[in-house]
Motif scaffolding. Structure first.
Motif, PDB file in Angstrom:
ATOM      1  N   GLY A 186      13.382  21.119 -13.179  1.00  0.00           N
ATOM      2  CA  GLY A 186      12.264  21.492 -12.311  1.00  0.00           C
ATOM      3  C   GLY A 186      12.346  20.693 -11.019  1.00  0.00           C
ATOM      4  O   GLY A 186      12.831  21.167 -10.012  1.00  0.00           O
ATOM      5  N   ILE A 187      11.895  19.449 -11.070  1.00  0.00           N
ATOM      6  CA  ILE A 187      11.789  18.493  -9.949  1.00  0.00           C
ATOM      7  C   ILE A 187      11.153  19.130  -8.714  1.00  0.00           C
ATOM      8  O   ILE A 187      11.231  18.577  -7.625  1.00  0.00           O
ATOM      9  CB  ILE A 187      13.132  17.817  -9.586  1.00  0.00           C
ATOM     10  N   ASN A 188      10.517  20.274  -8.907  1.00  0.00           N
ATOM     11  CA  ASN A 188       9.858  20.990  -7.818  1.00  0.00           C
ATOM     12  C   ASN A 188       8.756  21.848  -8.443  1.00  0.00           C
ATOM     13  O   ASN A 188       9.026  22.932  -8.966  1.00  0.00           O
ATOM     14  CB  ASN A 188      10.867  21.872  -7.079  1.00  0.00           C
ATOM     15  N   PRO A 189       7.504  21.374  -8.405  1.00  0.00           N
ATOM     16  CA  PRO A 189       6.422  22.113  -9.062  1.00  0.00           C
ATOM     17  C   PRO A 189       6.244  23.539  -8.552  1.00  0.00           C
ATOM     18  O   PRO A 189       5.868  24.435  -9.322  1.00  0.00           O
ATOM     19  CB  PRO A 189       5.189  21.252  -8.751  1.00  0.00           C
ATOM     20  N   ALA A 190       6.505  23.786  -7.276  1.00  0.00           N
ATOM     21  CA  ALA A 190       6.379  25.142  -6.743  1.00  0.00           C
ATOM     22  C   ALA A 190       7.414  26.061  -7.372  1.00  0.00           C
ATOM     23  O   ALA A 190       7.110  27.194  -7.752  1.00  0.00           O
ATOM     24  CB  ALA A 190       6.533  25.124  -5.220  1.00  0.00           C
ATOM     25  N   ARG A 191       8.639  25.574  -7.509  1.00  0.00           N
ATOM     26  CA  ARG A 191       9.699  26.362  -8.139  1.00  0.00           C
ATOM     27  C   ARG A 191       9.321  26.710  -9.582  1.00  0.00           C
ATOM     28  O   ARG A 191       9.477  27.829 -10.047  1.00  0.00           O
ATOM     29  CB  ARG A 191      11.013  25.571  -8.081  1.00  0.00           C
ATOM     30  N   SER A 192       8.795  25.708 -10.316  1.00  0.00           N
ATOM     31  CA  SER A 192       8.427  25.917 -11.717  1.00  0.00           C
ATOM     32  C   SER A 192       7.237  26.859 -11.853  1.00  0.00           C
ATOM     33  O   SER A 192       7.225  27.745 -12.713  1.00  0.00           O
ATOM     34  CB  SER A 192       8.102  24.571 -12.382  1.00  0.00           C
ATOM     35  N   LEU A 193       6.226  26.686 -10.990  1.00  0.00           N
ATOM     36  CA  LEU A 193       5.029  27.526 -11.083  1.00  0.00           C
ATOM     37  C   LEU A 193       5.328  28.964 -10.665  1.00  0.00           C
ATOM     38  O   LEU A 193       4.877  29.914 -11.313  1.00  0.00           O
ATOM     39  CB  LEU A 193       3.915  26.951 -10.197  1.00  0.00           C
ATOM     40  N   GLY A 194       6.106  29.143  -9.597  1.00  0.00           N
ATOM     41  CA  GLY A 194       6.440  30.481  -9.147  1.00  0.00           C
ATOM     42  C   GLY A 194       7.158  31.271 -10.225  1.00  0.00           C
ATOM     43  O   GLY A 194       6.808  32.431 -10.516  1.00  0.00           O
ATOM     44  N   ALA A 195       8.140  30.655 -10.864  1.00  0.00           N
ATOM     45  CA  ALA A 195       8.887  31.326 -11.924  1.00  0.00           C
ATOM     46  C   ALA A 195       7.999  31.585 -13.138  1.00  0.00           C
ATOM     47  O   ALA A 195       8.084  32.651 -13.764  1.00  0.00           O
ATOM     48  CB  ALA A 195      10.105  30.486 -12.322  1.00  0.00           C
ATOM     49  N   ALA A 196       7.120  30.629 -13.475  1.00  0.00           N
ATOM     50  CA  ALA A 196       6.249  30.782 -14.647  1.00  0.00           C
ATOM     51  C   ALA A 196       5.243  31.917 -14.457  1.00  0.00           C
ATOM     52  O   ALA A 196       4.979  32.692 -15.381  1.00  0.00           O
ATOM     53  CB  ALA A 196       5.521  29.472 -14.931  1.00  0.00           C
ATOM     54  N   ILE A 197       4.690  32.029 -13.257  1.00  0.00           N
ATOM     55  CA  ILE A 197       3.697  33.076 -12.992  1.00  0.00           C
ATOM     56  C   ILE A 197       4.327  34.465 -13.079  1.00  0.00           C
ATOM     57  O   ILE A 197       3.769  35.387 -13.690  1.00  0.00           O
ATOM     58  CB  ILE A 197       3.041  32.861 -11.611  1.00  0.00           C
ATOM     59  N   ILE A 198       5.497  34.621 -12.495  1.00  0.00           N
ATOM     60  CA  ILE A 198       6.147  35.937 -12.511  1.00  0.00           C
ATOM     61  C   ILE A 198       6.694  36.258 -13.905  1.00  0.00           C
ATOM     62  O   ILE A 198       6.632  37.403 -14.362  1.00  0.00           O
ATOM     63  CB  ILE A 198       7.272  35.988 -11.454  1.00  0.00           C
ATOM     64  N   PHE A 199       7.215  35.264 -14.613  1.00  0.00           N
ATOM     65  CA  PHE A 199       7.710  35.458 -15.979  1.00  0.00           C
ATOM     66  C   PHE A 199       6.540  35.706 -16.938  1.00  0.00           C
ATOM     67  O   PHE A 199       6.531  36.639 -17.736  1.00  0.00           O
ATOM     68  CB  PHE A 199       8.510  34.230 -16.396  1.00  0.00           C
ATOM     69  N   ASN A 200       5.544  34.815 -16.866  1.00  0.00           N
ATOM     70  CA  ASN A 200       4.262  34.965 -17.567  1.00  0.00           C
ATOM     71  C   ASN A 200       4.393  35.218 -19.066  1.00  0.00           C
ATOM     72  O   ASN A 200       3.822  36.170 -19.611  1.00  0.00           O
ATOM     73  CB  ASN A 200       3.424  36.080 -16.925  1.00  0.00           C
ATOM     74  N   LYS A 201       5.130  34.338 -19.743  1.00  0.00           N
ATOM     75  CA  LYS A 201       5.198  34.356 -21.206  1.00  0.00           C
ATOM     76  C   LYS A 201       4.946  32.939 -21.706  1.00  0.00           C
ATOM     77  O   LYS A 201       5.097  31.963 -20.975  1.00  0.00           O
ATOM     78  CB  LYS A 201       6.553  34.877 -21.678  1.00  0.00           C
ATOM     79  N   ASP A 202       4.589  32.854 -22.981  1.00  0.00           N
ATOM     80  CA  ASP A 202       4.183  31.557 -23.545  1.00  0.00           C
ATOM     81  C   ASP A 202       5.229  30.471 -23.342  1.00  0.00           C
ATOM     82  O   ASP A 202       4.890  29.322 -23.033  1.00  0.00           O
ATOM     83  CB  ASP A 202       3.883  31.704 -25.039  1.00  0.00           C
ATOM     84  N   ILE A 203       6.501  30.807 -23.498  1.00  0.00           N
ATOM     85  CA  ILE A 203       7.540  29.786 -23.385  1.00  0.00           C
ATOM     86  C   ILE A 203       7.569  29.168 -21.986  1.00  0.00           C
ATOM     87  O   ILE A 203       7.957  28.010 -21.813  1.00  0.00           O
ATOM     88  CB  ILE A 203       8.934  30.386 -23.738  1.00  0.00           C
ATOM     89  N   GLY A 204       7.120  29.920 -20.992  1.00  0.00           N
ATOM     90  CA  GLY A 204       7.075  29.402 -19.627  1.00  0.00           C
ATOM     91  C   GLY A 204       5.860  28.556 -19.341  1.00  0.00           C
ATOM     92  O   GLY A 204       5.840  27.806 -18.352  1.00  0.00           O
ATOM     93  N   TRP A 205       4.824  28.646 -20.198  1.00  0.00           N
ATOM     94  CA  TRP A 205       3.585  27.908 -19.976  1.00  0.00           C
ATOM     95  C   TRP A 205       3.401  26.731 -20.929  1.00  0.00           C
ATOM     96  O   TRP A 205       2.679  25.784 -20.613  1.00  0.00           O
ATOM     97  CB  TRP A 205       2.375  28.843 -20.112  1.00  0.00           C
ATOM     98  N   ASP A 206       4.046  26.787 -22.107  1.00  0.00           N
ATOM     99  CA  ASP A 206       3.821  25.760 -23.126  1.00  0.00           C
ATOM    100  C   ASP A 206       4.101  24.345 -22.596  1.00  0.00           C
ATOM    101  O   ASP A 206       3.347  23.407 -22.885  1.00  0.00           O
ATOM    102  CB  ASP A 206       4.699  26.031 -24.352  1.00  0.00           C
TER     103      ASP A 206
END
Length: 289
Positions: free
Chosen positions: A237-257
């Motif tokens: 990650g080392i970049n919260p925007a990169r992690s959040l952007g991918a998690a929001i568009i992916f939007n599955k539990d494994i991306g949010w856990d």
């Protein structure tokens, strides 16, 4: 001809040959050409009426958008292949992240500072390099850019395939604990933000004029090396925007856990890097007034 010779003479006197790098360049006998800049105010109302403030935010949005577009698309290409030997592999992913940071920092440094990362913005804010107003604005624009970048990749790949390939989302890999992931993010972000501070240090810029030109290179290289080390652990990650952007568009539990790791870890790493730079490297609190 006389005027031309006079211009040459003035130029030679105005720009004398610099000392070679090393101990000689740091001689205490030479007059100092550097003064510590004043800390940025916590809140600067005049920024809100300045076009340069909004232009810088737009630059951060576009840069983070392009960053996510290229990097997540590269990840998709590697993950979808049945054999890593048929793709650029982990090394290629690391080069995509590091290379894009190098290019984008070079392009946007003169407009916004080329942060492209809320953790970098947070570290610079703690070191009083920018106001709280600007820091928050940058973070919002970075996150929006990341969401749009990941969204475009999903449009290219298609919803089904994008979901099957985990959407470039960050999560702690099997065989590692959440503590392992958090530690990897803290250390990785420390390396990045420490490099940012060192590469953009105004004191070094005053002494060695080549430093600002070369600054994007070590920053991009630091991102590349950290990805090589930590992709197997967290996807890096080392970049919260990169992690959040991918998690929001992916939007599955494994991306949010494990998503909290990719905010807490980078912010702790950035804070430690800021503290190390200000207190240890520059010793600013201990300098006489």
């Amino acid at each position: 001809m006389e005027a031309k010779e006079q211009d040459v003479s003035l130029g030679a006197n105005k720009f004398p040959e610099r000392q070679p790098l090393g101990i000689a360049a740091q001689s205490q006998d030479e007059p100092k050409d550097y003064q510590e800049p004043p800390p940025a105010p916590l809140f600067e109302p005049s920024e809100l009426t300045s076009w340069s403030f909004y232009r810088a935010g737009i630059a951060e949005f576009i840069a983070t958008f392009l960053f996510l577009y290229i990097t997540v698309l590269t990840v998709m290409g590697v993950v979808r292949a049945d054999s890593k030997c048929k793709t650029v592999g982990i090394q290629g992913i690391a080069w995509a992240f590091g290379g894009m940071i190098f290019a984008l920092v070079y392009c946007t440094a003169g407009i916004s500072g080329g942060h492209i990362n809320p953790a970098v913005t947070f570290g610079l804010f703690l070191a009083r390099k920018l106001s709280l107003t600007r820091a928050l604005f940058y973070m919002v624009m970075q996150v929006l850019g990341a969401i749009c970048g990941a969204g475009v990749v999903k449009g290219f790949e298609g919803k089904q395939r994008y979901g099957d390939l985990n959407g470039g989302a960050n999560f702690v890999a099997a065989g590692y604990t959440k503590g392992d992931g958090l530690g990897a993010e803290i250390v990785g972000t420390f390396i990045l933000v420490y490099t940012v501070f060192s590469a953009t240090d105004a004191k070094r810029s005053a002494r060695d004029s080549h430093v600002p030109i070369l600054a994007p290179l070590p920053i991009g290289f630091a991102v590349f090396l950290v990805h090589l080390a930590t992709i197997p652990i967290t996807g890096t990650g080392i970049n919260p925007a990169r992690s959040l952007g991918a998690a929001i568009i992916f939007n599955k539990d494994i991306g949010w856990d494990d998503h909290w790791i990719f905010w807490v870890g980078p912010f702790i790493g950035a804070a430690l890097a800021a503290l190390y730079h200000v207190v240890v490297i520059r010793a600013i609190p201990f300098k006489s007034k």
